[in-house]
Write an enzyme that holds these catalytic residues in place. Structure first.
Site, PDB file in Angstrom:
ATOM      1  N   TYR A 134      -5.450  17.501  -1.835  1.00  0.00           N
ATOM      2  CA  TYR A 134      -5.088  16.406  -2.740  1.00  0.00           C
ATOM      3  C   TYR A 134      -4.564  16.928  -4.077  1.00  0.00           C
ATOM      4  CZ  TYR A 134      -6.140  12.694   0.412  1.00  0.00           C
ATOM      5  OH  TYR A 134      -6.068  11.846   1.482  1.00  0.00           O
ATOM      6  N   GLN A 173       2.115   1.088   0.802  1.00  0.00           N
ATOM      7  CA  GLN A 173       1.106   1.963   1.417  1.00  0.00           C
ATOM      8  C   GLN A 173       1.050   3.272   0.642  1.00  0.00           C
ATOM      9  OE1 GLN A 173       1.433   1.843   6.013  1.00  0.00           O
ATOM     10  NE2 GLN A 173       3.408   1.200   5.253  1.00  0.00           N
ATOM     11  N   VAL A 216       0.630   6.077  -2.299  1.00  0.00           N
ATOM     12  CA  VAL A 216      -0.440   6.307  -3.267  1.00  0.00           C
ATOM     13  C   VAL A 216       0.119   6.991  -4.514  1.00  0.00           C
ATOM     14  CG1 VAL A 216      -2.251   6.412  -1.488  1.00  0.00           C
ATOM     15  CG2 VAL A 216      -1.022   8.512  -2.099  1.00  0.00           C
ATOM     16  N   ASP A 217       1.473   6.995  -4.656  1.00  0.00           N
ATOM     17  CA  ASP A 217       2.105   7.822  -5.696  1.00  0.00           C
ATOM     18  C   ASP A 217       2.430   7.094  -7.002  1.00  0.00           C
ATOM     19  OD1 ASP A 217       4.469   6.364  -5.062  1.00  0.00           O
ATOM     20  OD2 ASP A 217       5.119   7.891  -3.625  1.00  0.00           O
ATOM     21  N   HIS A 238      -3.292   1.324   0.024  1.00  0.00           N
ATOM     22  CA  HIS A 238      -4.066   2.534   0.370  1.00  0.00           C
ATOM     23  C   HIS A 238      -4.531   3.300  -0.868  1.00  0.00           C
ATOM     24  CE1 HIS A 238      -2.020   2.621   4.620  1.00  0.00           C
ATOM     25  NE2 HIS A 238      -3.064   1.813   4.581  1.00  0.00           N
ATOM     26  N   CYS A 258     -18.648  13.069 -11.413  1.00  0.00           N
ATOM     27  CA  CYS A 258     -18.543  11.831 -12.184  1.00  0.00           C
ATOM     28  C   CYS A 258     -19.145  12.028 -13.580  1.00  0.00           C
ATOM     29  CB  CYS A 258     -19.280  10.722 -11.442  1.00  0.00           C
ATOM     30  SG  CYS A 258     -19.336   9.163 -12.336  1.00  0.00           S
ATOM     31  N   THR A 318       8.631   3.033   6.442  1.00  0.00           N
ATOM     32  CA  THR A 318       7.315   3.228   7.077  1.00  0.00           C
ATOM     33  C   THR A 318       7.481   3.350   8.587  1.00  0.00           C
ATOM     34  OG1 THR A 318       5.126   2.272   7.488  1.00  0.00           O
ATOM     35  CG2 THR A 318       6.875   0.699   6.989  1.00  0.00           C
ATOM     36  N   SER A 319       6.642   4.204   9.188  1.00  0.00           N
ATOM     37  CA  SER A 319       6.691   4.398  10.638  1.00  0.00           C
ATOM     38  C   SER A 319       6.070   3.219  11.382  1.00  0.00           C
ATOM     39  CB  SER A 319       5.968   5.693  11.012  1.00  0.00           C
ATOM     40  OG  SER A 319       4.648   5.666  10.492  1.00  0.00           O
ATOM     41  N   ASN A 331      15.298   2.068   7.339  1.00  0.00           N
ATOM     42  CA  ASN A 331      14.706   3.343   7.758  1.00  0.00           C
ATOM     43  C   ASN A 331      15.784   4.151   8.479  1.00  0.00           C
ATOM     44  OD1 ASN A 331      13.035   5.362   9.100  1.00  0.00           O
ATOM     45  ND2 ASN A 331      11.303   3.981   8.796  1.00  0.00           N
TER      46      ASN A 331
HETATM   47  C1  BJW Z   1      12.709   7.122   5.298  1.00  0.00           C
HETATM   48  C2  BJW Z   1      13.391   8.056   4.553  1.00  0.00           C
HETATM   49  C3  BJW Z   1      14.255   7.562   3.600  1.00  0.00           C
HETATM   50  C4  BJW Z   1      12.168   9.143   5.900  1.00  0.00           C
HETATM   51  N1  BJW Z   1      14.381   6.241   3.443  1.00  0.00           N
HETATM   52  N2  BJW Z   1      12.849   5.825   5.122  1.00  0.00           N
HETATM   53  C5  BJW Z   1      -5.203  -1.319  15.306  1.00  0.00           C
HETATM   54  C6  BJW Z   1      -4.622  -0.600  16.329  1.00  0.00           C
HETATM   55  C7  BJW Z   1      -4.765   0.791  16.376  1.00  0.00           C
HETATM   56  C8  BJW Z   1      -5.500   1.480  15.403  1.00  0.00           C
HETATM   57  C9  BJW Z   1      -6.067   0.758  14.411  1.00  0.00           C
HETATM   58  C10 BJW Z   1      -5.914  -0.614  14.369  1.00  0.00           C
HETATM   59  N3  BJW Z   1      -6.559  -1.042  13.259  1.00  0.00           N
HETATM   60  C11 BJW Z   1      -7.091   0.013  12.608  1.00  0.00           C
HETATM   61  C12 BJW Z   1      -6.827   1.128  13.288  1.00  0.00           C
HETATM   62  C13 BJW Z   1      -7.266   2.512  12.908  1.00  0.00           C
HETATM   63  C14 BJW Z   1      -6.420   3.147  11.848  1.00  0.00           C
HETATM   64  C15 BJW Z   1      -4.992   3.281  12.368  1.00  0.00           C
HETATM   65  O1  BJW Z   1      -4.110   2.511  12.066  1.00  0.00           O
HETATM   66  N4  BJW Z   1      -4.740   4.330  13.103  1.00  0.00           N
HETATM   67  C16 BJW Z   1      -3.395   4.597  13.633  1.00  0.00           C
HETATM   68  C17 BJW Z   1      -3.045   6.053  13.385  1.00  0.00           C
HETATM   69  C18 BJW Z   1      -3.324   4.181  15.051  1.00  0.00           C
HETATM   70  N5  BJW Z   1      -6.447   2.404  10.586  1.00  0.00           N
HETATM   71  C19 BJW Z   1      -7.417   2.587   9.702  1.00  0.00           C
HETATM   72  O2  BJW Z   1      -8.314   3.382   9.902  1.00  0.00           O
HETATM   73  C20 BJW Z   1      -7.393   1.754   8.427  1.00  0.00           C
HETATM   74  N6  BJW Z   1      -8.661   1.168   8.185  1.00  0.00           N
HETATM   75  C21 BJW Z   1      -9.172   0.216   8.951  1.00  0.00           C
HETATM   76  O3  BJW Z   1      -8.562  -0.292   9.879  1.00  0.00           O
HETATM   77  O4  BJW Z   1     -10.427  -0.156   8.598  1.00  0.00           O
HETATM   78  C22 BJW Z   1     -11.137  -1.095   9.399  1.00  0.00           C
HETATM   79  C23 BJW Z   1     -12.481  -1.293   8.737  1.00  0.00           C
HETATM   80  C24 BJW Z   1     -12.864  -2.579   8.396  1.00  0.00           C
HETATM   81  C25 BJW Z   1     -14.103  -2.781   7.766  1.00  0.00           C
HETATM   82  C26 BJW Z   1     -14.930  -1.690   7.511  1.00  0.00           C
HETATM   83  C27 BJW Z   1     -14.544  -0.415   7.845  1.00  0.00           C
HETATM   84  C28 BJW Z   1     -13.286  -0.214   8.461  1.00  0.00           C
HETATM   85  C29 BJW Z   1      -7.129   2.625   7.206  1.00  0.00           C
HETATM   86  C30 BJW Z   1      -5.805   3.275   7.218  1.00  0.00           C
HETATM   87  C31 BJW Z   1      -5.701   4.222   6.009  1.00  0.00           C
HETATM   88  C32 BJW Z   1      -4.411   4.999   6.034  1.00  0.00           C
HETATM   89  N7  BJW Z   1      -4.469   5.990   5.007  1.00  0.00           N
HETATM   90  C33 BJW Z   1      -3.355   6.903   4.845  1.00  0.00           C
HETATM   91  C34 BJW Z   1      -3.770   8.037   3.885  1.00  0.00           C
HETATM   92  C35 BJW Z   1      -3.771   7.567   2.435  1.00  0.00           C
HETATM   93  C36 BJW Z   1      -4.191   8.660   1.510  1.00  0.00           C
HETATM   94  C37 BJW Z   1      -3.243   9.824   1.475  1.00  0.00           C
HETATM   95  O5  BJW Z   1      -2.019   9.651   1.266  1.00  0.00           O
HETATM   96  O6  BJW Z   1      -3.714  10.943   1.661  1.00  0.00           O
HETATM   97  O7  BJW Z   1      -2.207   6.205   4.355  1.00  0.00           O
HETATM   98  S1  BJW Z   1      -2.778   7.573   6.411  1.00  0.00           S
HETATM   99  C38 BJW Z   1      -1.070   7.536   6.004  1.00  0.00           C
HETATM  100  O8  BJW Z   1      -0.375   6.621   6.870  1.00  0.00           O
HETATM  101  C39 BJW Z   1      -0.989   6.987   4.580  1.00  0.00           C
HETATM  102  C40 BJW Z   1       0.223   6.114   4.679  1.00  0.00           C
HETATM  103  O9  BJW Z   1       0.185   5.127   3.663  1.00  0.00           O
HETATM  104  C41 BJW Z   1       0.132   5.537   6.074  1.00  0.00           C
HETATM  105  C42 BJW Z   1       1.411   5.050   6.633  1.00  0.00           C
HETATM  106  O10 BJW Z   1       2.340   6.083   6.750  1.00  0.00           O
HETATM  107  P1  BJW Z   1       3.871   5.782   6.413  1.00  0.00           P
HETATM  108  O11 BJW Z   1       3.980   5.388   5.009  1.00  0.00           O
HETATM  109  O12 BJW Z   1       4.406   4.868   7.425  1.00  0.00           O
HETATM  110  O13 BJW Z   1       4.501   7.269   6.522  1.00  0.00           O
HETATM  111  P2  BJW Z   1       5.042   8.065   7.794  1.00  0.00           P
HETATM  112  O14 BJW Z   1       5.092   9.485   7.388  1.00  0.00           O
HETATM  113  O15 BJW Z   1       4.292   7.733   9.028  1.00  0.00           O
HETATM  114  O16 BJW Z   1       6.514   7.496   8.028  1.00  0.00           O
HETATM  115  C43 BJW Z   1       7.557   7.720   7.106  1.00  0.00           C
HETATM  116  C44 BJW Z   1       8.759   6.921   7.545  1.00  0.00           C
HETATM  117  O17 BJW Z   1       9.755   7.083   6.532  1.00  0.00           O
HETATM  118  C45 BJW Z   1       9.383   7.387   8.861  1.00  0.00           C
HETATM  119  O18 BJW Z   1       9.598   6.247   9.692  1.00  0.00           O
HETATM  120  C46 BJW Z   1      10.727   7.977   8.432  1.00  0.00           C
HETATM  121  O19 BJW Z   1      11.772   7.776   9.397  1.00  0.00           O
HETATM  122  C47 BJW Z   1      11.006   7.213   7.175  1.00  0.00           C
HETATM  123  N8  BJW Z   1      11.897   7.853   6.209  1.00  0.00           N
HETATM  124  N9  BJW Z   1      13.016   9.339   5.013  1.00  0.00           N
HETATM  125  C48 BJW Z   1      13.642   5.414   4.242  1.00  0.00           C
HETATM  126  N10 BJW Z   1      14.982   8.422   2.831  1.00  0.00           N
END
Ligand code: BJW
Length: 253
Positions: free
Chosen positions: A77, A111, A113-114, A129, A157, A198-199, A223
């Site tokens: 981080y 989504q 965090v920046d 997030h 803390c 977003t993916s 995208n």
């Molecule tokens: C461009 C570009 C350009 C490139 N222009 N585009 C239902 C089904 C299946 C699973 C689940 C479900 N519900 C929940 C889950 C589990 C899980 C989940 O989703 N897992 C999947 C992997 C399947 N979800 C969770 O665990 C969530 N919590 C939850 O559901 O809690 C339930 C609960 C309830 C009550 C009590 C307790 C629990 C939490 C999810 C947290 C995600 N956190 C992260 C990390 C944040 C901190 C950090 O940054 O370190 O968030 S993971 C990561 O993924 C980050 C992002 O915000 C998030 C999304 O990623 P994003 O933004 O889409 O990025 P990429 O890299 O995937 O894609 C980039 C895209 O950009 C690509 O498409 C490129 O083509 C494109 N691109 N250049 C435009 N120039």
């Protein structure tokens, strides 16, 4: 100006997207890591380069990883915080800030965090997030300052001495209540939903576009790559958001 082939091919889609935005009363925007890629911040799934290349981000962004080895997760981080501190908002972030003034109502859910949307001038951003630049106390679960002696080891803390963690949402953790409710409300009531950089892999964020589609909204994806949403989206603008969002804004004028 001579336009290249893909710019010409996109022209009717940009016009169609601009028409939808012109008629919209409420636009909901969901952004992901791709919008910050042109600011030099690697996307989440490309985030592990250099020293971090042999790890999977999905294995580091978890409460279990932090419990197992907080120093290791903190090092990742701190490395990413430095990238974020050095980054500047790009034309895509700025176009969204401007779009808010061109439509009757716009809800921006990120989504990311920046904090780059806020730095580009967007207000009322729903941080789904969390924010990588804030610390949170692991005992009280509130945003916290660092104690004086944090320089010598893991950050602690200032109020209670407990271990701090980044104020972000890891896999398996709930989305903060305020942003989650406001985002669901916006996705369920908007007439245009923009899914940008977003993916669409991570839930519940990815479910917002699905909710908007179910309610009959026009869902526009921006995208350069195909995603889980592409087949269902009403319109797909295939290209980088730093180019296509300013172009969309110009078409709206
Ligand atoms: C461009 C570009 C350009 C490139 N222009 N585009 C239902 C089904 C299946 C699973 C689940 C479900 N519900 C929940 C889950 C589990 C899980 C989940 O989703 N897992 C999947 C992997 C399947 N979800 C969770 O665990 C969530 N919590 C939850 O559901 O809690 C339930 C609960 C309830 C009550 C009590 C307790 C629990 C939490 C999810 C947290 C995600 N956190 C992260 C990390 C944040 C901190 C950090 O940054 O370190 O968030 S993971 C990561 O993924 C980050 C992002 O915000 C998030 C999304 O990623 P994003 O933004 O889409 O990025 P990429 O890299 O995937 O894609 C980039 C895209 O950009 C690509 O498409 C490129 O083509 C494109 N691109 N250049 C435009 N120039």
């Amino acid at each position: 100006m001579v336009e290249n082939d893909s710019a010409v091919a996109l022209a009717p889609l940009i016009t169609e997207a601009a028409d939808a935005l012109r008629k919209a009363r409420h636009v909901c925007v969901l952004t992901g890591a791709g919008i910050s890629a042109e600011s030099g911040i690697p996307t989440f799934r490309d985030a592990l380069t250099g020293l971090w290349a042999k790890f999977r981000p999905e294995d580091l962004a978890t409460p279990e990883a932090f419990e197992r080895d907080p120093k290791f997760v903190w090092d990742w981080y701190e490395y990413r915080r430095e990238l974020v501190r050095r980054a500047e908002p790009n034309a895509g972030h700025r176009a969204l800030a401007e779009l808010a003034g061109r439509v009757p109502k716009l809800t921006l859910v990120t989504q990311n965090v920046d904090g780059l949307h806020q730095r580009a001038g967007s207000t009322g951003v729903l941080e789904y997030h969390g924010n990588i630049l804030r610390d949170r106390c692991t005992a009280e679960q509130v945003v916290a300052d660092r104690s004086e002696d944090s320089r010598h080891g893991l950050p602690r803390c200032a109020a209670c001495g407990a271990l701090l963690r980044p104020d972000v949402v890891w896999f398996g953790e709930p989305i903060p209540r305020g942003p989650m409710i406001a985002a669901a409300e916006a996705a369920g009531t908007c007439d245009v939903f923009l899914s940008i950089g977003t993916s669409s892999l991570v839930y519940p964020a990815a479910g917002l576009a699905e909710a908007a589609l179910q309610r009959g909204a026009t869902v526009i994806e921006v995208n350069p790559g195909r995603t889980e949403l592409s087949d269902a989206a009403s319109l797909v603008l295939a290209g980088p958001s730093g180019e296509l969002l300013p172009r969309l804004l110009r078409a709206l004028a």
